[in-house]
Design a protein around this motif. Structure first.
Motif, PDB file in Angstrom:
ATOM      1  N   TYR A  82       5.941   2.755  -1.840  1.00  0.00           N
ATOM      2  CA  TYR A  82       5.970   1.333  -1.518  1.00  0.00           C
ATOM      3  C   TYR A  82       4.877   0.971  -0.513  1.00  0.00           C
ATOM      4  N   ALA A  86       1.888  -1.724  -1.292  1.00  0.00           N
ATOM      5  CA  ALA A  86       1.670  -2.882  -0.421  1.00  0.00           C
ATOM      6  C   ALA A  86       0.232  -2.928   0.071  1.00  0.00           C
ATOM      7  N   SER A 324       8.466  -3.834  -6.436  1.00  0.00           N
ATOM      8  CA  SER A 324       7.460  -3.546  -5.408  1.00  0.00           C
ATOM      9  C   SER A 324       6.257  -4.471  -5.529  1.00  0.00           C
ATOM     10  N   THR A 354       8.673  -2.807   0.151  1.00  0.00           N
ATOM     11  CA  THR A 354       7.229  -3.036   0.056  1.00  0.00           C
ATOM     12  C   THR A 354       6.780  -4.139   0.992  1.00  0.00           C
TER      13      THR A 354
END
Length: 354
Positions: A82, A86, A324, A354
């Motif tokens: 995650y 991101a 996510s 995320t």
């Protein structure tokens, strides 16, 4: 005040009609409210910011309470994935924005606004305004925001169909098991303080509003905070995970949370859309459709990169991958669409992580 409420209800009515129209099973759903709000905002109707903030807090707080029991288990399992998704989404969006800014000589403040709008990040908008002190940031945000919302909403619905995957089937078994475990826990280890289930919601919103205002000092960047998109969500996840305090339960009925989640999303989209709709067409006519197309590119490329990273590198399931991506794009409306498509709130766990 009556005119504000009248406009709000009219936006909601028209928005749900728009959202209910489907093409090959793909619908805007609650995000149709955004389209209606943009039109009403263009006509001059205003929705106070407090309504938008209330809606945002209700939505993310309810999602947190629902997804809390599975959040920490999911986070422990896929934390690195995650984090990487991101970072990839934010960085790729920034790189594309800078490339467009250089290629077409877009004023920097306007480009910063396009980036914030394409990534649907209100905290990013606030940060850009603070950094530049230029109102052009808001113009760029208003141009890119509509597609930033609608684009991600359509993406999370269309992709499973293109891949011929059934999100509901993929989520059903694990979700049922988790809910049964939660139900048994409530029936054993606790007593309720409030039969309606509103007490835990109020606790989450109150503590979340406090957490939203806490600012963390980071060298060079300055102060950052979770804001209302993060504060109630994090508190809701914690309360949902714990389930209560001692012998007292903080469990809220799923039916209540589902209703509050939907109401909150509608209020948020009505407020955000009306604000973005003011002067939108005039801005587009002045700066041309190039900026709108640029904002669409900034929205699409990070999603493609995030999907490739999630499925090819980290081997996440499709529901986790889409959750996510919604988180990486900070898209609250897309999370709502994904929850509807999956028929399960468990997809909120990767979003929150995320």
């Amino acid at each position: 005040m009556s005119s504000v409420l009248g406009a709000l209800f009219a936006i909601g009515t028209v928005g749900y009609i728009i959202g209910g129209v489907g093409i090959k099973g793909i619908r805007l759903g609650t995000s149709g409210v955004l389209i209606a709000a943009l039109f009403f905002g263009h006509l001059g109707y205003e929705i106070p910011g407090v309504i938008r903030d209330l809606g945002l807090a209700l939505f993310v707080g309810s999602v947190g309470l629902i997804a809390g029991p599975s959040f920490f288990r999911n986070l422990k399992k896929n934390a690195m994935s995650y984090g990487a998704i991101a970072l990839a989404a934010v960085t790729s969006g920034a790189v594309v924005t800078v490339a467009l800014q250089k290629a077409f000589s877009i004023p920097p403040a306007l480009a910063a606004g396009i980036y914030a709008g394409a990534m649907t990040t209100t905290p990013g908008l606030a940060a850009a305004l603070e950094a530049t002190g230029d109102s052009a940031v808001s113009i760029g945000y208003g141009i890119a925001y509509p597609f930033g919302v609608v684009g991600v909403v359509l993406f999370v619905q269309a992709l499973p169909r293109l891949l011929k995957r059934d999100l509901r089937c993929e989520m059903a078994m694990s979700a049922d098991a988790n809910r049964q475990t939660e139900k048994e826990g409530v029936l054993r280890s606790r007593r309720t303080l409030n039969d309606s289930g509103m007490l835990p919601v109020m606790v989450v919103l109150a503590l979340g509003a406090v957490l939203a205002r806490v600012r963390l000092a980071i060298p060079v960047i300055g102060g950052i905070s979770l804001g209302l998109s993060g504060g109630p969500l994090m508190v809701g996840l914690a309360v949902g995970h714990l389930g209560g305090i001692g012998s007292w339960s903080l469990h809220a009925p799923a039916q209540l949370l589902t209703g509050l989640r939907e109401t909150g999303l509608m209020l948020f989209l009505a407020g955000a859309g009306a604000s973005a709709g003011r002067g939108l067409l005039d801005t587009i006519s002045t700066f041309g459709w190039l900026l709108f197309a640029g904002g669409a590119i900034v929205t699409v490329i990070p999603m493609i990169i995030g999907l490739a990273l999630a499925t090819r590198v980290f081997k996440l399931s499709l529901p986790d991958a889409l959750g996510s991506i919604c988180g990486g794009m900070t898209s609250t409306p897309a999370l709502g669409a994904l929850i509807s498509a999956a028929g399960c709130d468990e997809v909120a766990a990767p979003y929150a992580a995320t």
